[in-house]
Design an enzyme around this catalytic site. Structure first.
Site, PDB file in Angstrom:
ATOM      1  N   GLN A   1      49.019  63.447 -13.022  1.00  0.00           N
ATOM      2  CA  GLN A   1      48.522  64.898 -14.051  1.00  0.00           C
ATOM      3  C   GLN A   1      47.449  64.176 -14.776  1.00  0.00           C
ATOM      4  O   GLN A   1      46.392  64.799 -15.114  1.00  0.00           O
ATOM      5  CB  GLN A   1      49.673  65.369 -14.888  1.00  0.00           C
ATOM      6  CG  GLN A   1      49.321  65.959 -16.195  1.00  0.00           C
ATOM      7  CD  GLN A   1      48.636  67.290 -15.687  1.00  0.00           C
ATOM      8  OE1 GLN A   1      48.907  67.983 -14.763  1.00  0.00           O
ATOM      9  NE2 GLN A   1      47.674  67.882 -16.427  1.00  0.00           N
ATOM     10  N   GLU A   2      47.467  62.867 -15.150  1.00  0.00           N
ATOM     11  CA  GLU A   2      46.422  62.216 -16.030  1.00  0.00           C
ATOM     12  C   GLU A   2      45.268  61.922 -15.245  1.00  0.00           C
ATOM     13  O   GLU A   2      44.048  62.175 -15.735  1.00  0.00           O
ATOM     14  CB  GLU A   2      47.136  60.955 -16.610  1.00  0.00           C
ATOM     15  CG  GLU A   2      48.209  61.512 -17.743  1.00  0.00           C
ATOM     16  CD  GLU A   2      47.700  61.614 -19.056  1.00  0.00           C
ATOM     17  OE1 GLU A   2      46.642  61.891 -19.148  1.00  0.00           O
ATOM     18  OE2 GLU A   2      48.624  62.022 -20.022  1.00  0.00           O
TER      19      GLU A   2
END
Ligand code: GLU
Length: 486
Positions: A313-314
């Site tokens: 996600q990051e």
């Protein structure tokens, strides 16, 4: 003549008494299918071990069919016992055998060929059979294009039945059936070019698209079909009636829809391109960092797949990722967080992952005790994203609404208000992009679910794996990307 009628008169009452006794005796000895199940207190269900049906994950037994059938068993106050069949022919052969499973919940199409071997419930999902090919190959667009291709389907499947029917029309069509594989293997074989084409149900593709980057839909073969549960053939509809009533309730109260979204909604959430991209990164990037995720997770007492999901996600698992706001590295740490967690070089993937792991644990420890798992993990992720102060503000607003501030489902509804003045002006920490943590948590949960399935130990040691056909799993030897990640 006389003698005969005298005989009749004399013995008539005996005969009718015996008849009634036989009838009563018959009833006592032969309770209905539902009564038998209820008397035993156990619901025996047969299914397939596959992601769309039944498998083990971090919390134990799971899968679309499992979850639905578990609710059915709970509704009837029955203990659920799951059995798995190695292939579809075996599944139907075992259904309804004395002492065996009474219900099949296995992603089964209600096909014409199965009318002899089973009775089907009302449908719970509409699916479309889809011809699958490999990206980069010429795309077949109609049945003629299937000739002279290597096509493999599951033995005894509705798809084998469909292809058999098609062969009548196109005698040049050749295909094989295998009882040693599951749908995931078929898709992997197309993905890797071991076969040219396969035929699977659209729900299976929707679930598996996220780990087969090269798999594409060529065309829909025929109309949509219904998936349904099945019982053994026969006159007794008592169990089937109960099943139908349950499925109708699940439809009406929305629980069926939620289940469909969770299992088959990956593509809806990620988009088609996002799904291929995730699959590509899973194969090409994750293997490089998997050991760091595992180590950091072990040190911090976390599930490594959660950390890996956060990393995706990051930064999409890119160690040199940098944002305009100055967060950097695989786990996108701010300079302050990195320093507080003892990270000297944020661009070093191992350090970044260790720092991220330490930080999420720290954030989690600061949460109020009243928040229990699994919500506690989702709150920790939200706090990691938006900050503990804003999250606390959202919890207060949630409580003021009469909702539960310890339930993620409730707080996520309220979080977006933190970006509306009428609401944030009343909070302690003020404005925040409140919608962001909601997306953040939702995406991570989605990646976490996918990673959980891909890495499930059960499949890695399954018969399929032993038969030499490896299953998708990031622990397996996967092709490495030839260019370094950016
Ligand atoms: N739905 C298929 C059937 O009923 C099995 C799964 C598949 O082949 O996609 O036979």
């Amino acid at each position: 003549m006389f003698a005969q009628s005298a005989f009749r008169t004399r013995y008539a009452h005996w005969l009718s008494a015996i008849g009634i006794l036989l009838l009563l005796g018959g009833c006592a000895e032969e309770p209905s299918a539902l009564e038998r199940v209820q008397a035993e207190g156990v619901l025996r269900v047969i299914t397939r071990n596959s992601p769309a049906t039944y498998f083990q994950d971090r919390n134990g037994e799971t899968g679309f069919e499992y979850e639905l059938v578990k609710r059915f068993a709970d509704d009837l106050d029955l203990e659920l016992q799951i059995e798995t069949a190695d292939n579809l022919d075996e599944l139907f052969a075992r259904l309804g055998k004395p002492g065996g499973p009474v219900l099949a919940a296995a992603g089964l199409v209600e096909s014409d060929g199965r009318q002899q071997v089973a009775r089907f419930s009302t449908p719970y999902l509409e699916v479309t059979p889809q011809i699958i090919y490999r990206n980069g190959q010429q795309r077949p667009t109609r049945p003629d294009d299937l000739l002279d291709k290597r096509i493999l389907v599951l033995k005894g499947s509705s798809h084998a039945e469909q292809l058999a029917a098609l062969k009548v029309e196109f005698p040049g069509l050749n295909y094989e059936e295998s009882a040693a594989v599951e749908v995931v293997d078929l898709l992997r074989m197309v993905d890797e070019g071991q076969i040219d084409l396969t035929l699977v149900d659209s729900n299976e593709l929707a679930m598996n698209q996220v780990y087969f980057p090269n798999v594409r839909v060529a065309f829909d073969l025929g109309d949509s079909q219904s998936l349904a549960w099945a019982v053994a053939p026969g006159e007794d509809t008592s169990l089937l009636d109960e099943v139908n009533a349950f499925l109708q309730r699940a439809q009406q109260n929305g629980s069926l829809q939620r289940l469909k979204e969770r299992y088959y909604g990956h593509v809806d959430v990620l988009g088609y391109v996002g799904a291929y991209t995730f699959a590509k990164h899973l194969q090409q990037r994750l293997p490089r960092y998997e050991k760091h995720f595992r180590q950091a997770a072990q040190v911090q007492g976390l599930d490594w797949r959660l950390l890996a999901a956060m990393g995706y996600q990051e930064s999409l698992w890119q160690p040199s990722a940098t944002s305009k706001t100055g967060v950097r590295g695989l786990m996108m740490l701010t300079l302050r967080t990195a320093q507080a967690m003892g990270v000297s070089n944020r661009l070093d993937p191992k350090q970044s992952i260790d720092g991220g792991a330490k930080y999420i644990v720290h954030v989690k420890e600061l949460l109020p005790e009243s928040i229990q798992e699994p919500d506690r993990t989702w709150f920790a992720l939200a706090a990691y994203n938006v900050g503990g102060g804003h999250l606390e503000d959202a919890r207060k607003l949630t409580e003021a609404e009469g909702l539960n501030p310890d339930k993620w489902l409730d707080v996520q509804k309220i979080l977006p208000r933190l970006s509306q003045k009428q609401w944030y002006s009343k909070t302690r920490y003020g404005y925040a992009r409140g919608g962001e943590p909601v997306h953040f948590v939702r995406n991570i949960r989605r990646y976490y679910d996918i990673l959980t399935w891909v890495t499930q130990p059960q499949l890695e040691g399954s018969q399929v794996a032993e038969s030499g056909l490896h299953v998708p799993g990031v622990n397996k030897t996967l092709p490495q990307e030839d260019t370094p990640p950016l």
